[in-house]
Scaffold this motif. Sequence first.
Motif, PDB file in Angstrom:
ATOM      1  N   LYS A 198       0.813  -0.909  -0.631  1.00  9.66           N
ATOM      2  CA  LYS A 198      -0.295   0.029  -0.509  1.00  9.66           C
ATOM      3  C   LYS A 198       0.538   1.756  -0.139  1.00  9.66           C
ATOM      4  O   LYS A 198       2.149   0.993   0.623  1.00  9.66           O
ATOM      5  CB  LYS A 198      -0.741  -0.004   1.101  1.00  9.66           C
ATOM      6  N   GLY A 199       0.555   2.200  -0.806  1.00  9.70           N
ATOM      7  CA  GLY A 199       0.661   3.806  -0.647  1.00  9.70           C
ATOM      8  C   GLY A 199       0.299   4.774  -0.420  1.00  9.70           C
ATOM      9  O   GLY A 199      -0.746   4.746  -1.378  1.00  9.70           O
ATOM     10  N   LYS A 244       4.728   3.436  -5.920  1.00  8.05           N
ATOM     11  CA  LYS A 244       4.754   1.611  -6.310  1.00  8.05           C
ATOM     12  C   LYS A 244       4.544   1.242  -7.170  1.00  8.05           C
ATOM     13  O   LYS A 244       5.344   0.199  -7.739  1.00  8.05           O
ATOM     14  CB  LYS A 244       3.321   1.653  -5.538  1.00  8.05           C
ATOM     15  N   ALA A 248      -3.562   3.264  -0.204  1.00  5.92           N
ATOM     16  CA  ALA A 248      -3.294   3.339   1.279  1.00  5.92           C
ATOM     17  C   ALA A 248      -4.303   3.579   2.477  1.00  5.92           C
ATOM     18  O   ALA A 248      -5.023   3.517   3.382  1.00  5.92           O
ATOM     19  CB  ALA A 248      -2.523   5.310   1.513  1.00  5.92           C
ATOM     20  N   SER A 255       1.463  -7.406   4.326  1.00  3.15           N
ATOM     21  CA  SER A 255       0.752  -6.142   4.253  1.00  3.15           C
ATOM     22  C   SER A 255       1.670  -5.049   4.525  1.00  3.15           C
ATOM     23  O   SER A 255       2.612  -5.058   5.573  1.00  3.15           O
ATOM     24  CB  SER A 255      -0.696  -5.237   4.349  1.00  3.15           C
ATOM     25  N   TYR A 256       2.571  -4.204   3.834  1.00  2.00           N
ATOM     26  CA  TYR A 256       3.320  -3.210   3.951  1.00  2.00           C
ATOM     27  C   TYR A 256       2.589  -2.455   3.353  1.00  2.00           C
ATOM     28  O   TYR A 256       2.323  -1.740   2.566  1.00  2.00           O
ATOM     29  CB  TYR A 256       4.247  -3.511   2.727  1.00  2.00           C
ATOM     30  N   ASN A 257       3.489  -1.064   3.647  1.00  2.00           N
ATOM     31  CA  ASN A 257       3.523   0.246   3.133  1.00  2.00           C
ATOM     32  C   ASN A 257       4.734   1.306   3.002  1.00  2.00           C
ATOM     33  O   ASN A 257       6.001   0.678   3.003  1.00  2.00           O
ATOM     34  CB  ASN A 257       3.707   1.142   4.341  1.00  2.00           C
ATOM     35  N   ARG A 299       5.902   4.125   1.549  1.00  2.00           N
ATOM     36  CA  ARG A 299       6.411   5.698   1.794  1.00  2.00           C
ATOM     37  C   ARG A 299       7.125   5.908   0.876  1.00  2.00           C
ATOM     38  O   ARG A 299       7.527   6.437   0.014  1.00  2.00           O
ATOM     39  CB  ARG A 299       6.680   5.726   3.324  1.00  2.00           C
ATOM     40  N   ASP A 347      -6.023   7.680   6.405  1.00  6.11           N
ATOM     41  CA  ASP A 347      -5.705   6.847   6.080  1.00  6.11           C
ATOM     42  C   ASP A 347      -5.132   7.108   4.578  1.00  6.11           C
ATOM     43  O   ASP A 347      -4.061   6.078   4.282  1.00  6.11           O
ATOM     44  CB  ASP A 347      -7.198   5.497   5.727  1.00  6.11           C
ATOM     45  N   ARG A 353      -2.883   9.525   3.874  1.00  2.00           N
ATOM     46  CA  ARG A 353      -2.059  10.233   3.986  1.00  2.00           C
ATOM     47  C   ARG A 353      -2.368  11.354   3.464  1.00  2.00           C
ATOM     48  O   ARG A 353      -0.602  11.924   3.084  1.00  2.00           O
ATOM     49  CB  ARG A 353      -0.588   9.167   3.233  1.00  2.00           C
ATOM     50  N   LYS A 362       6.950   5.709  11.216  1.00  2.00           N
ATOM     51  CA  LYS A 362       6.978   4.451  10.222  1.00  2.00           C
ATOM     52  C   LYS A 362       7.163   3.391  11.370  1.00  2.00           C
ATOM     53  O   LYS A 362       6.470   2.564  11.511  1.00  2.00           O
ATOM     54  CB  LYS A 362       8.388   4.375   9.328  1.00  2.00           C
TER      55      LYS A 362
END
Length: 391
Positions: A37-38, A44, A126, A143-145, A147, A280, A282, A333
């Motif tokens: 996600k981002g 991405k 995101a 799941s990963y973010n 940034r 959410d 960002r 983070k």
Amino acid sequence: MESFYRTHNYLLNHVQSPVRRELMDEIDWDDRLIGIKGTRGVGKTTFLLQYAKDRFGPDNRECLYINLNQFYFTACRIVDFAYDFQLKGGKVLLLDQVFKYPNWSEELKECYDRFPELKVVFTGSAVMRLKEENPDLSGKVQSYNLRGYSFREFLNLMAKTDFPSFTLSELLENHTEIAASIVSKIKPLAYFQDYLHHGFYPFFLEKRNFSENLLKTMNMILEVDILSIKQIEQSYLPKLKKLLYLLYSSTPGSPNVSQLSKEIETSRATVMNYMKYMKDGRLINLLYPYGEEFPKKPAKVYMQNSNLLFPISPMQVNAQIVRETFFYNQLFKDNTLNSTPKADFLVNGKMLFHIDESVKSKLLPEHYYAVEKMEVGEENIIPLWLFGFLY
């Protein structure tokens, strides 16, 4: 299928990722279903393509990148495409912008259950709550973010350096030695203001007006990500935009939810929900007293990163707000931040931080001071820029 391979090869031959993202090494690529996600603009798509290029190369048909904006997928199911792909020896399917595809979570679950030799890596907004709102994927997806650039990544790019990241505990214990080592090679303050203004989003490298591009990105987050994913009617978009501006105008003060509800002509509950969606997405950060969280009213509202402060009202940006926004963003983070009457931030429930322009005369020994106009600190006084080395 061949047309998708041609597009895949073209993209891999032309992808440019000037800085290696640290997330590339944090992901366990052996997992069979990975969600990244981002927010818009953080890279991405480039991240997926760089993974494919590094691990497989342009002409390796075991990996395939697909953008689900393709009209083809209005008539073809992901599951059917994945079936054909793995029959022909495909092992890793990269799906970009998965939230644009209806019933995506059900089909990814079906892929997971039917094709045990296939790995699927997908990107999403995101705003998506992968596990909470998609029970089909519970226990299956990791799941990963992703940034935006940290100050460290920006500095490595602009100064052609290769500085590593540090944990917060490493910085607090060894900040003088770490800062001195960095300053012996480069002058970080020479790059710091540029980062605060335009360094968070990789698209600052593009030959377009950055502020206009960022405004477009912010509007797309509101218009597409939040409205679409949260299923809000288009007619409410002006309320969302006005609320974002009002929150910016009062940052980082405590939001008056009753007044905000009057200003945008909606209920208090809706205002709180909209703020949660913006967090959410960002666009903003919400700072709560220790032990409190949504749906309670936050103590303070910040923009999510310092770059977002400038295009909304470029003539009225407060330097102290920029400093605090940077600090919150860079620590967010891996750390928990709360409001406290004793300092600007309470970090991880125990450390008190003051964010200042320069060193003040009276310092409390049990507090930390993050100071902007400083290259190398000592004891409990730490250069603000150094907190940009946390990822």
